[in-house]
Every structure is written in C-alpha cells, then in structure tokens.
Design a protein around this motif. Structure first.
Motif, PDB file in Angstrom:
ATOM      1  N   ARG A  54       0.810  -1.220   0.000  1.00 16.92           N
ATOM      2  CA  ARG A  54       0.000   0.000   0.000  1.00 16.92           C
ATOM      3  C   ARG A  54       0.846   1.276   0.000  1.00 16.92           C
ATOM      4  NH1 ARG A  54      -5.327  -0.905   1.447  1.00 16.92           N
ATOM      5  NH2 ARG A  54      -5.526   1.200   2.318  1.00 16.92           N
ATOM      6  N   ILE A  55       2.140   1.150  -0.320  1.00 13.35           N
ATOM      7  CA  ILE A  55       2.961   2.350  -0.468  1.00 13.35           C
ATOM      8  C   ILE A  55       2.472   3.166  -1.659  1.00 13.35           C
ATOM      9  CG2 ILE A  55       5.293   3.188  -1.005  1.00 13.35           C
ATOM     10  CD1 ILE A  55       6.388   0.818   0.565  1.00 13.35           C
ATOM     11  N   ALA A  56       2.136   2.472  -2.751  1.00  9.50           N
ATOM     12  CA  ALA A  56       1.622   3.162  -3.938  1.00  9.50           C
ATOM     13  C   ALA A  56       0.280   3.827  -3.639  1.00  9.50           C
ATOM     14  CB  ALA A  56       1.473   2.158  -5.085  1.00  9.50           C
ATOM     15  N   ALA A  81       5.185  10.458   1.860  1.00  5.83           N
ATOM     16  CA  ALA A  81       4.669   9.674   0.731  1.00  5.83           C
ATOM     17  C   ALA A  81       5.616   9.664  -0.452  1.00  5.83           C
ATOM     18  CB  ALA A  81       3.307  10.232   0.302  1.00  5.83           C
ATOM     19  N   ILE A  82       6.305  10.794  -0.687  1.00  2.15           N
ATOM     20  CA  ILE A  82       7.117  10.931  -1.894  1.00  2.15           C
ATOM     21  C   ILE A  82       8.544  10.433  -1.698  1.00  2.15           C
ATOM     22  CG2 ILE A  82       8.122  12.623  -3.494  1.00  2.15           C
ATOM     23  CD1 ILE A  82       5.645  14.262  -3.251  1.00  2.15           C
ATOM     24  N   LEU A  83       9.092  10.607  -0.487  1.00  2.58           N
ATOM     25  CA  LEU A  83      10.490  10.250  -0.273  1.00  2.58           C
ATOM     26  C   LEU A  83      10.801   8.767  -0.530  1.00  2.58           C
ATOM     27  CD1 LEU A  83      11.701  12.380   2.763  1.00  2.58           C
ATOM     28  CD2 LEU A  83      12.373  12.553   0.367  1.00  2.58           C
ATOM     29  N   PRO A  84       9.952   7.798  -0.084  1.00  5.88           N
ATOM     30  CA  PRO A  84      10.304   6.390  -0.338  1.00  5.88           C
ATOM     31  C   PRO A  84      10.544   6.063  -1.811  1.00  5.88           C
ATOM     32  CG  PRO A  84       8.589   6.512   1.315  1.00  5.88           C
ATOM     33  CD  PRO A  84       8.776   7.897   0.808  1.00  5.88           C
ATOM     34  N   PRO A  85       9.615   6.398  -2.741  1.00  3.98           N
ATOM     35  CA  PRO A  85       9.942   6.098  -4.142  1.00  3.98           C
ATOM     36  C   PRO A  85      11.127   6.883  -4.669  1.00  3.98           C
ATOM     37  CG  PRO A  85       7.880   7.341  -3.991  1.00  3.98           C
ATOM     38  CD  PRO A  85       8.249   6.930  -2.614  1.00  3.98           C
ATOM     39  N   LEU A 114      11.299  -0.788   3.090  1.00  4.64           N
ATOM     40  CA  LEU A 114      10.213   0.194   3.116  1.00  4.64           C
ATOM     41  C   LEU A 114       8.879  -0.465   3.442  1.00  4.64           C
ATOM     42  CD1 LEU A 114      11.098   2.381  -0.002  1.00  4.64           C
ATOM     43  CD2 LEU A 114      11.262   3.053   2.393  1.00  4.64           C
ATOM     44  N   ALA A 115       8.634  -1.615   2.815  1.00  9.38           N
ATOM     45  CA  ALA A 115       7.366  -2.309   3.067  1.00  9.38           C
ATOM     46  C   ALA A 115       7.290  -2.790   4.508  1.00  9.38           C
ATOM     47  CB  ALA A 115       7.229  -3.486   2.101  1.00  9.38           C
TER      48      ALA A 115
END
Length: 517
Positions: free
Chosen positions: A82-84, A244-248, A280-281
């Motif tokens: 659910r990161i996306a 939300a943006i930093l991980p990708p 991350l997950a």
C-alpha cells in the motif's frame, strides 16, 4: 501461387494468439510445426535446430535478464504493501483542487511508480481502484479519467527501470553487434542497459509533459471534463507529502543513480532496489523504524566503503588494519541482515510475502517462457528464408533508410494491436533491427523510438494490456467503450512523442553521450 512458408508461419502465429491459445505455447508450437513442414518440403535444413539448446542456455544464463525478476518483485511489493496507495492519496489531495489537478496527480504518481518499479499491471490496478473512483466522484468525464489512468500506468515501460527496456537493450545490443560483423568490423562495440536507460529518461519525461499539457488544456477548454475537486480532504502537510514521496524517490536514486553513475550493473542495482523495497514495506507494515533506518544506513555505508576500500581476508599478507576493516564490514552486513530479516518476518506475518513471491514467479515465468519460445520461432523463421525476405523488403522500400524505418515503425504499431511487447521485441526486432542499424540509424535513438512505439501497444485495443488491467479494476460505471474512447487521444499523443524524438534526436542521445562517452 502459394505463399512462402515463412509468411504463412507468421500469419499462423497471429491467428493462434487471436484464438486465445497461451502465447508461449503458440509461439513454440507454430515454430515446431513449420520446422517439420519446411523439412518435409525441402525448404529448411532440420539440423539447424541443433543450435536450439545453445540459444535456450544463452537466455537462461544472460546476466542482463536476471534483473527482470528483481524489478518485478519491487513493483509487486510496493503495490501490495500500500505504499503506492498512500502516494496516490497524498498527491490527489495536493493537486486535486486545481482544475485538472486530479488527472495531473495521476500522471505524476504514474511517473514516480514507473521510475521506482516499472510494472504496468500493478500501477494501473492500483490507480484504477483508488484514483479512478475519486476522479468520478469529483465530476471527471469517465473517458478522460479512464484514459488518464491507463496511460499513466504505461509509463513504467518507457521510464527506466523497466522490463521492456531490459529486454530491448539485450535485443538491440545483439543486433548492433550483428550489424558490425556484417560490416566487417572485428573490434565491436556494444550497447549497455545503462545506455538505454539513460536514453529513455528524457523521452519518458517528454511524454509526461505531453500528458499533463493535454489534461490541463482539456480542463481549460472544457471545464466540466476535469473540474477542480470539491470532495477531498484538506491539503496534506509538508510532512505527509515528504513521507509519501520520499520512499519512491529514495528507490529511484538508489537504483537509477547506481546504474547511470556506473557504480553498479542493472542486476546489482535491481537487487539493491529489491532490498530497499522490502525495508520500506516492512516499516510500512509495522517494523521498528529505528531498526529499518539503521539497517538501511548500515547497508549504504557497507556499499560505499567496500567499493572505495575493498579488503580480501583470504590473502596471506593481510595487515591488522585489514582485519579491523573486515570486522567493521562484517558488523555493517550483520546490521543490514538483521533489519532485513525482521522486515521479511513482518511482511510474512501480514500475509503479503507469499502472494508477492507467487506474483513475481508468475510474471517472470511468463516473460522467460516467451523469450525462449521466441528463440525457437526466430531460428525456424531464419531457416525458412525469412531473414533474406525481410532484407529484400526493407532494401526495396522507397525513401531509403527513412522509408525502411517508417515501414518498420508502422509494422510494430499494427502488431501492437494483436501482440504483446515481449513477443514483438524478441520475435520481430532481431529480424529488422540489424538491417536498420546497417542503414545508418543510431542504435540508441532507434531503441527509444521503438520503445515508445511498443509502449503504445499497451493502449491499443483490442489486446492492450492496460485496457484489460483497468477493465478488471474499474468501478461498474466505467464501460469498455469509455476505456477505448479515453485512450484514443493518448495514442495520438504517443505518435506526437515519436515525432518529437524523431526530429529531435538529441533528446534520447544526450544523456548516453554524457554518461557513457
């Protein structure tokens, strides 16, 4: 007059696929059938199939293709953890209050997911289930909403890293070497995955700009098609946006930065991305934040230190400093391993690890089965004289090299209505690419033109994969007609993108010339 067997063979392959037979079995079955037909009619020397084992072994031991399952795993884990989804929701709240803002947020999220995973199916399904209902609730035209989601999902095929670019780089590198051999060159050059990734980056961003301009232009001309959202929560805070943006972005920098910077091979960078995605997950699913961060930092320090100052403890002249250095590296590796084990246990406890592994194995098996079957097909097609026929056809095209390239691009575009990008890449391109390179076309520029064309095959009915993915994930009020009508303008934008790259070749060739001089 009866058509030659090579032409009948190609037509039979398309017919079997249209009838619904599994693709890999159709390719291999048709090739086997026509090999024996060619032998029976004296058209083909059956001993040519003796090279089949070597071809299959070459596919299975190809270092470049090993990166595919790792990139697939990255995409599946990001989607299932659910990161996306979190990224979609945050970006929608950030841009949604602008006219056309929800559509722009979908394109930007598609870009970030493309650059961090490269998996079309996971992106389209996630956005179809999350963003599409939000767009409809806020009054978006169903056709525009469906077309935007479908098209943004396909960015995973042109923005690196992507399975398309990995397979395409392998095929084009072989074609480039073959063309040099035919020119009598013995000191040959190759095309690396890094060069194709670098070449695809700016063209991919060019397509993103085209999509955004179209959505904003349509929202300005027809405000009812893409109104400003009125049913969203309040704007996210800077902390929420960063979270939300930093991980990708971290994944993008780790994977693409390592490849384009020449620090790691694509396979090594893909393994870094897979480990990063797992961390991350795991943190997203409840693993201790301090443990994940310390493990990530330890692995990063280990990679930098081992690259800058490697130590070989098996040598007899190792000094005390060398042993201390080796001990420090061991402690860093153990810290990273501990964080990875804890996150894997957390992912498994959440019930996501096994489905993610199954999805990865399914997609990877499908791709490799198709590649192996295509090796059989191309071998038989060459044995039946198909290679010479294609050479004669391209040489006879009016307009010389430009006319031959236009014909090939139109052929790939039409085949995209019926065949998947993998089939076109591994069946058609090995036959036409060497000839086009011999005619003087730059291999990197040619690769990116073909990549954008192949990306379009995900959008062209009736067999565009993105259309199928969205059809399965879309709410009931979105019909198949809405999806087909919605992607039509974006297909035209793809053609515009091809034209831009055609007339401005510096866009795909600038970065490779700088990074890989």
């Amino acid at each position: 007059m009866m058509l030659p067997l090579d032409i009948i063979m190609f037509a039979a392959l398309i017919a079997f696929i249209l009838l619904g037979f599994p693709v890999a079995f159709s390719i291999a079955g048709v090739a086997t059938l026509f090999a024996f037909l060619g032998w029976a009619t004296g058209t083909m020397d059956i001993t040519l199939l003796g090279a089949l084992g070597q071809r299959v072994f070459g596919v299975l031991t190809n270092d470049v293709l090993i990166a595919i399952p790792l990139f697939v795993l990255m995409g599946v884990v990001l989607e299932k953890s659910r990161i996306a989804e979190e990224l979609l929701e945050t970006m929608g709240r950030l841009f949604g209050r602008l006219r056309g803002g929800l559509g722009v947020s979908v394109v930007l999220v598609g870009t970030l997911l493309a650059a961090s995973t490269g998996i079309v199916g996971a992106t389209v399904i996630a956005m179809g289930m999350i963003a599409l209902p939000t767009m409809l609730r806020n009054g978006y035209d169903p056709k525009l909403a469906a077309g935007t989601v479908c098209t943004a999902g396909t960015l995973g095929q042109i923005i690196p890293p992507s399975t398309l670019l990995i397979i395409l780089s392998d095929v084009m590198s072989n074609a480039y070497q073959q063309a040099q051999f035919e020119q009598g060159k013995f000191s040959i050059e190759t095309i690396s995955v890094g060069e194709i990734f670098a070449g695809a980056l700016l063209p991919g961003l060019t397509l993103v700009v085209l999509y955004i301009l179209y959505i904003l232009g349509r929202a300005w001309l027809v405000p009812t098609d893409a109104p400003a959202a009125s049913q969203l929560e309040e704007r996210p805070s800077a902390r929420e946006v960063a979270g939300a943006i930093l991980p990708p972005i971290i994944l993008i920098v780790a994977v693409l930065g390592a490849i384009l910077g020449g620090i790691a091979t694509p396979t090594e960078a893909a393994s870094v991305g897979a480990v990063g995605t797992m961390l991350l997950a795991g943190q997203r699913l409840g693993a201790p934040r301090w443990l994940v961060l310390s493990g990530a930092v330890a692995l990063l320090l280990l990679a930098i230190a081992a690259g800058a100052a490697p130590v070989r403890l098996q040598r007899s002249d190792v000094t005390i400093l060398g042993w201390l250095q080796g001990g420090a590296y061991t402690l860093l590796a153990l810290a990273g391993l501990a964080a990875l084990v804890v996150t894997l246990l957390r992912i498994h406890a959440s019930g996501l690890l096994v489905p993610a592994m199954k999805s990865t194995m399914t997609v990877t098996s499908m791709i490799f089965a198709t590649i192996i079957a295509a090796s059989i097909f191309s071998l038989v097609f060459i044995g039946l004289g198909g290679e010479e026929r294609i050479e004669e056809l391209l040489s006879a095209m009016p307009g010389g090299p430009t006319g031959a390239l236009i014909f090939c691009m139109l052929l790939i575009f039409v085949l995209g209505f019926f065949l998947d990008f993998v089939e076109i890449t591994v069946i058609v391109l090995p036959l036409v690419a060497p000839l086009l390179i011999l005619m003087g076309h730059d291999p990197v520029w040619l690769s990116i033109l073909i990549a954008i064309n192949l990306q379009t095959s995900f959008l062209t009915p009736p067999f565009g994969f993105s259309l199928f993915y969205l059809r399965g994930a879309a709410p009931p009020e979105i019909t198949t007609g809405h999806i087909y009508a919605g992607v039509a303008p974006f297909i035209l934008l793809q053609i515009v993108g091809v034209a831009i790259i055609w007339f401005l070749p510096a866009i795909p060739t600038y970065l490779p010339s700088v990074l890989f001089p």
